[in-house]
Motif scaffolding. Structure first.
Motif: not given
Length: 410
Positions: A126-127, A129-131, A135
């Motif tokens: 998530h860090y 940039g993934y949804e 993640s």
């Protein structure tokens, strides 16, 4: 002469025959070579898949394979059958009585080894940039443990029956069950988020619980009777054929009715049949021949055929580095703390944690499901393959190191 033969046009059947001859020979040969160098067979099978895939040789797009699209679909479906048979076998080899006997340490060790890698993987992805869904799925892949590599190393070191060895074996079994539960919930949540307003998450979970209740009740009552009944039919291997039919139906129903992964159904059936020792013995031996002789080699090579490690590293270099580090460190700390709280020494806890690092085929199966369900893309899939390779390599090295250090201090 050789070049002229290879340039001759081949019928679709000839292409199928040649392709699978290459896949099975390469898989088994690389596995044997890997074992010759003291590494698990799965490492060689994975590496040869990467060599044959887009990372290096891109075999599926050689000029001789003019039906590449058809062949890719065929490999994919046979690989998925291989996964179902592999998890059916894993279920057959899961001993519920042994799980009850392994005690508190195995349960707490497995719990720590599931929770911390799950959280670490999800937060890192998530860090970057993934949804949240991709993640969370990456976190789910990191929960896996493949005990076969650790078990082989512990056997060579004479530590398989030690306090740490027994705990690692027990914790890996509990870890598998927890991983299946996490995977089932994540897949169900993904299905519920697909835009169908008539199927909120709570209703999907209710259906999932009802489904498991139904297949376990049916499995306890009817499955042994069906397999034994079919075994009395005239003809060859009729009881075994019925077990295969049931494994396929359990896999189908898991997706179609339970809204969980097909492997969950196959694994559950394996556990249920495994409770009947006469059937377990008979079915395990024959499924092993079917699976490891054909379907599982196709699965392992298919992983490499779908993964482009170079492209994945170019696109996700720092994500790959952090995921690999998290897969090692979070497993050691999570499982280590899990057994430390029930009385293990610091050194014993570290040894248990290291024994749980390897992801092996379990992570590949989960990653493959995520790719097929379009929860993760091919680049993330390739990162998961890289993570599996690294954890498979480092586990025996680290285990030998910590146990040799113990002998040196005595």
């Amino acid at each position: 002469m050789h070049l002229s033969i290879m340039s001759m046009p081949m019928s679709p059947l000839q292409q199928v025959l040649l392709l699978f001859a290459i896949i099975i020979f390469a898989s088994k040969g690389a596995g044997a070579l890997s074992k010759r160098f003291g590494q698990p067979a799965v490492l060689g099978e994975l590496l040869v898949g990467l060599v044959l895939g887009p990372t290096l040789l891109n075999m599926m797009h050689w000029p001789i394979f003019t039906e590449s699209e058809v062949l890719e679909h065929l490999v994919k479906y046979l690989a998925e059958l291989g996964v179902i048979f592999l998890m059916f076998l894993a279920g057959l080899e899961t001993d519920l009585k042994e799980m009850k006997r392994v005690g508190l340490a195995a349960t707490t060790g497995a719990t720590g080894g599931v929770v911390l890698p799950f959280v670490a993987g999800a937060l890192i992805a998530h860090y970057f940039g993934y949804e949240w869904f991709p993640s969370i799925f990456i976190g789910t892949v990191l929960t896996a443990t493949s005990v076969s590599i650790s078990a082989q190393t512990l056997l060579e070191l004479g530590q398989l029956r030690s306090k740490e060895g027994t705990t690692i074996l027990g914790a890996a079994v509990v870890d598998d069950v927890m991983g299946i539960i996490v995977l089932s919930v994540v897949i169900a949540a993904h299905a519920a988020s697909g835009g169908d307003a008539s199927a909120p998450l709570w209703w999907v979970c209710v259906k999932m619980v009802a489904y498991f209740g139904a297949i376990i009740a049916f499995g306890n009552y009817a499955v042994p009777k069906l397999v034994r009944w079919a075994g009395r039919w005239p003809g060859s291997e009729t009881g075994f054929a019925m077990a295969i039919v049931l494994a396929l139906l359990y896999g189908w129903s898991a997706e179609a009715i339970g809204q969980v992964a097909a492997i969950t159904g196959a694994y559950t059936l394996g556990v249920l049949i495994g409770e009947h020792h006469d059937l377990k013995h008979q079915v395990t031996e024959k499924v092993s021949v079917l699976a490891y002789g054909f379907f599982v080699p196709v699965f392992f090579v298919s992983i490499g055929l779908e993964a482009d490690a170079v492209r994945a590293l170019q696109a996700n270099f720092w994500l790959a580095i952090w995921i690999v580090l998290a897969s090692i460190v979070a497993k050691v700390i999570g499982s280590g703390i899990g057994v430390k709280v029930v009385g293990f020494t610091t050194n014993e806890s570290i040894r248990v944690g290291i024994g749980m690092i390897s992801r092996g085929e379990v992570a590949l199966i989960v990653a493959n499901i995520g790719l097929a369900a379009k929860v993760i893309n091919s680049e993330i899939f390739s990162v998961m393959v890289l993570m599996t390779l690294v954890t498979t390599l480092v586990t025996p090295l680290l285990l030998r190191g910590v146990f040799k250090q113990e002998h040196a201090t005595h």
